[in-house]
Design a protein around this motif. Structure first.
Motif, PDB file in Angstrom:
ATOM      1  N   UNK A 172      -4.556 -16.558  12.254  1.00  0.00           N
ATOM      2  CA  UNK A 172      -3.270 -16.456  11.549  1.00  0.00           C
ATOM      3  C   UNK A 172      -2.428 -15.347  12.164  1.00  0.00           C
ATOM      4  N   UNK A 173      -3.053 -14.197  12.443  1.00  0.00           N
ATOM      5  CA  UNK A 173      -2.321 -13.090  13.071  1.00  0.00           C
ATOM      6  C   UNK A 173      -1.804 -13.504  14.442  1.00  0.00           C
ATOM      7  N   UNK A 174      -2.656 -14.135  15.223  1.00  0.00           N
ATOM      8  CA  UNK A 174      -2.268 -14.548  16.568  1.00  0.00           C
ATOM      9  C   UNK A 174      -1.158 -15.603  16.538  1.00  0.00           C
ATOM     10  N   UNK A 175      -1.281 -16.572  15.640  1.00  0.00           N
ATOM     11  CA  UNK A 175      -0.278 -17.634  15.541  1.00  0.00           C
ATOM     12  C   UNK A 175       1.084 -17.097  15.110  1.00  0.00           C
ATOM     13  N   UNK A 176       1.094 -16.002  14.354  1.00  0.00           N
ATOM     14  CA  UNK A 176       2.352 -15.435  13.860  1.00  0.00           C
ATOM     15  C   UNK A 176       3.058 -14.548  14.861  1.00  0.00           C
ATOM     16  N   UNK A 177       2.474 -14.357  16.010  1.00  0.00           N
ATOM     17  CA  UNK A 177       3.045 -13.447  17.010  1.00  0.00           C
ATOM     18  C   UNK A 177       3.544 -14.245  18.211  1.00  0.00           C
ATOM     19  N   UNK A 178       4.741 -13.871  18.684  1.00  0.00           N
ATOM     20  CA  UNK A 178       5.285 -14.568  19.855  1.00  0.00           C
ATOM     21  C   UNK A 178       4.598 -14.112  21.140  1.00  0.00           C
ATOM     22  N   UNK A 179       4.032 -12.924  21.124  1.00  0.00           N
ATOM     23  CA  UNK A 179       3.337 -12.425  22.299  1.00  0.00           C
ATOM     24  C   UNK A 179       4.253 -12.117  23.465  1.00  0.00           C
ATOM     25  N   UNK A 180       5.515 -11.968  23.168  1.00  0.00           N
ATOM     26  CA  UNK A 180       6.496 -11.743  24.232  1.00  0.00           C
ATOM     27  C   UNK A 180       6.536 -10.308  24.734  1.00  0.00           C
ATOM     28  N   UNK A 181       7.449 -10.059  25.641  1.00  0.00           N
ATOM     29  CA  UNK A 181       7.560  -8.741  26.273  1.00  0.00           C
ATOM     30  C   UNK A 181       8.402  -7.745  25.461  1.00  0.00           C
ATOM     31  N   UNK A 182       8.714  -8.077  24.215  1.00  0.00           N
ATOM     32  CA  UNK A 182       9.558  -7.228  23.386  1.00  0.00           C
ATOM     33  C   UNK A 182       8.830  -5.952  22.974  1.00  0.00           C
ATOM     34  N   UNK A 183       9.566  -5.016  22.496  1.00  0.00           N
ATOM     35  CA  UNK A 183       9.000  -3.777  21.969  1.00  0.00           C
ATOM     36  C   UNK A 183       8.071  -4.115  20.807  1.00  0.00           C
ATOM     37  N   UNK A 184       7.018  -3.361  20.650  1.00  0.00           N
ATOM     38  CA  UNK A 184       6.062  -3.584  19.560  1.00  0.00           C
ATOM     39  C   UNK A 184       6.591  -3.059  18.227  1.00  0.00           C
ATOM     40  N   UNK A 185       7.818  -2.543  18.223  1.00  0.00           N
ATOM     41  CA  UNK A 185       8.393  -2.026  16.970  1.00  0.00           C
ATOM     42  C   UNK A 185       8.488  -3.106  15.894  1.00  0.00           C
ATOM     43  N   UNK A 186       8.651  -4.335  16.310  1.00  0.00           N
ATOM     44  CA  UNK A 186       8.786  -5.433  15.343  1.00  0.00           C
ATOM     45  C   UNK A 186       7.645  -6.440  15.484  1.00  0.00           C
ATOM     46  N   UNK A 187       6.513  -5.974  15.925  1.00  0.00           N
ATOM     47  CA  UNK A 187       5.352  -6.835  16.129  1.00  0.00           C
ATOM     48  C   UNK A 187       4.832  -7.349  14.779  1.00  0.00           C
ATOM     49  N   UNK A 188       4.758  -8.663  14.667  1.00  0.00           N
ATOM     50  CA  UNK A 188       4.322  -9.248  13.390  1.00  0.00           C
ATOM     51  C   UNK A 188       2.851  -8.923  13.083  1.00  0.00           C
ATOM     52  N   UNK A 189       2.056  -8.767  14.114  1.00  0.00           N
ATOM     53  CA  UNK A 189       0.644  -8.427  13.876  1.00  0.00           C
ATOM     54  C   UNK A 189       0.535  -7.021  13.284  1.00  0.00           C
ATOM     55  N   UNK A 190       1.221  -6.072  13.901  1.00  0.00           N
ATOM     56  CA  UNK A 190       1.187  -4.703  13.373  1.00  0.00           C
ATOM     57  C   UNK A 190       1.776  -4.643  11.973  1.00  0.00           C
ATOM     58  N   UNK A 191       2.859  -5.381  11.747  1.00  0.00           N
ATOM     59  CA  UNK A 191       3.473  -5.404  10.409  1.00  0.00           C
ATOM     60  C   UNK A 191       2.510  -5.976   9.378  1.00  0.00           C
ATOM     61  N   UNK A 192       1.826  -7.040   9.738  1.00  0.00           N
ATOM     62  CA  UNK A 192       0.868  -7.646   8.809  1.00  0.00           C
ATOM     63  C   UNK A 192      -0.273  -6.680   8.496  1.00  0.00           C
ATOM     64  N   UNK A 193      -0.754  -5.979   9.513  1.00  0.00           N
ATOM     65  CA  UNK A 193      -1.847  -5.023   9.281  1.00  0.00           C
ATOM     66  C   UNK A 193      -1.378  -3.830   8.459  1.00  0.00           C
ATOM     67  N   UNK A 194      -0.154  -3.383   8.689  1.00  0.00           N
ATOM     68  CA  UNK A 194       0.398  -2.287   7.880  1.00  0.00           C
ATOM     69  C   UNK A 194       0.586  -2.731   6.445  1.00  0.00           C
ATOM     70  N   UNK A 195       1.079  -3.934   6.249  1.00  0.00           N
ATOM     71  CA  UNK A 195       1.297  -4.475   4.914  1.00  0.00           C
ATOM     72  C   UNK A 195      -0.030  -4.639   4.198  1.00  0.00           C
ATOM     73  N   UNK A 196      -1.037  -5.101   4.921  1.00  0.00           N
ATOM     74  CA  UNK A 196      -2.357  -5.271   4.332  1.00  0.00           C
ATOM     75  C   UNK A 196      -2.888  -3.932   3.845  1.00  0.00           C
ATOM     76  N   UNK A 197      -2.704  -2.883   4.649  1.00  0.00           N
ATOM     77  CA  UNK A 197      -3.184  -1.546   4.291  1.00  0.00           C
ATOM     78  C   UNK A 197      -2.504  -1.053   3.018  1.00  0.00           C
ATOM     79  N   UNK A 198      -1.205  -1.286   2.888  1.00  0.00           N
ATOM     80  CA  UNK A 198      -0.451  -0.829   1.717  1.00  0.00           C
ATOM     81  C   UNK A 198      -0.899  -1.558   0.461  1.00  0.00           C
ATOM     82  N   UNK A 199      -1.320  -2.821   0.599  1.00  0.00           N
ATOM     83  CA  UNK A 199      -1.713  -3.626  -0.549  1.00  0.00           C
ATOM     84  C   UNK A 199      -3.224  -3.622  -0.803  1.00  0.00           C
ATOM     85  N   UNK A 200      -3.948  -2.961   0.061  1.00  0.00           N
ATOM     86  CA  UNK A 200      -5.411  -2.917  -0.072  1.00  0.00           C
ATOM     87  C   UNK A 200      -5.788  -2.004  -1.231  1.00  0.00           C
TER      88      UNK A 200
END
Length: 139
Positions: A109-137
């Protein structure tokens, strides 16, 4: 009689593996030579083969120790003792497979949600999902 290096080589392991098994009480050299070298017998060779086969199917050191205790006292033990150990291990492996499948699905699910492109990791969906998970854990 085999020296430690000979026995290790016969089984495709290193000397430290034999020392490790010795330290954990699974394998003891039959004798010590005058120069202090460990000397292993044919029975030790068979015991090491048993240990390595048990390890290859996933038994832990403590489980192998239990199997060895049954092995050396077969006349006073019953097959159900061994079967119980195997069945307990089978349950643990099945539970681990379920857990690993959950990990795989989450990672997919994490991999499918990420474009994997050359963009800055500032808006990386994987990192956002992991940060969100931590806040809701709840832990």
């Amino acid at each position: 009689m085999y020296r430690i290096g000979e026995l290790a080589q016969r089984h495709g392991v290193n000397n430290d593996t034999l020392r490790f098994y010795e330290k954990h009480g699974l394998l003891q050299p039959s004798a010590r030579q005058e120069n202090g070298y460990r000397a292993y017998s044919d029975a030790d060779d068979r015991r090491l083969a048993f240990i390595l086969r048990a390890k290859s199917v996933g038994f832990s050191l403590s489980e192998i120790a239990e199997l060895l205790s049954i092995e050396v006292d077969k006349a006073n033990r019953v097959c159900s003792d061994v079967k119980e150990l195997v069945d307990d291990k089978l349950v643990k492996v099945s539970q681990k497979i379920i857990e690993l499948e959950r990990f795989r699905q989450s990672l997919q699910i994490l991999s499918d949600g990420c474009c994997g492109g050359p963009h800055s990791a500032e808006h990386c969906t994987i990192l956002q999902a992991l940060e969100s998970f931590e806040e809701n854990d709840p832990r």
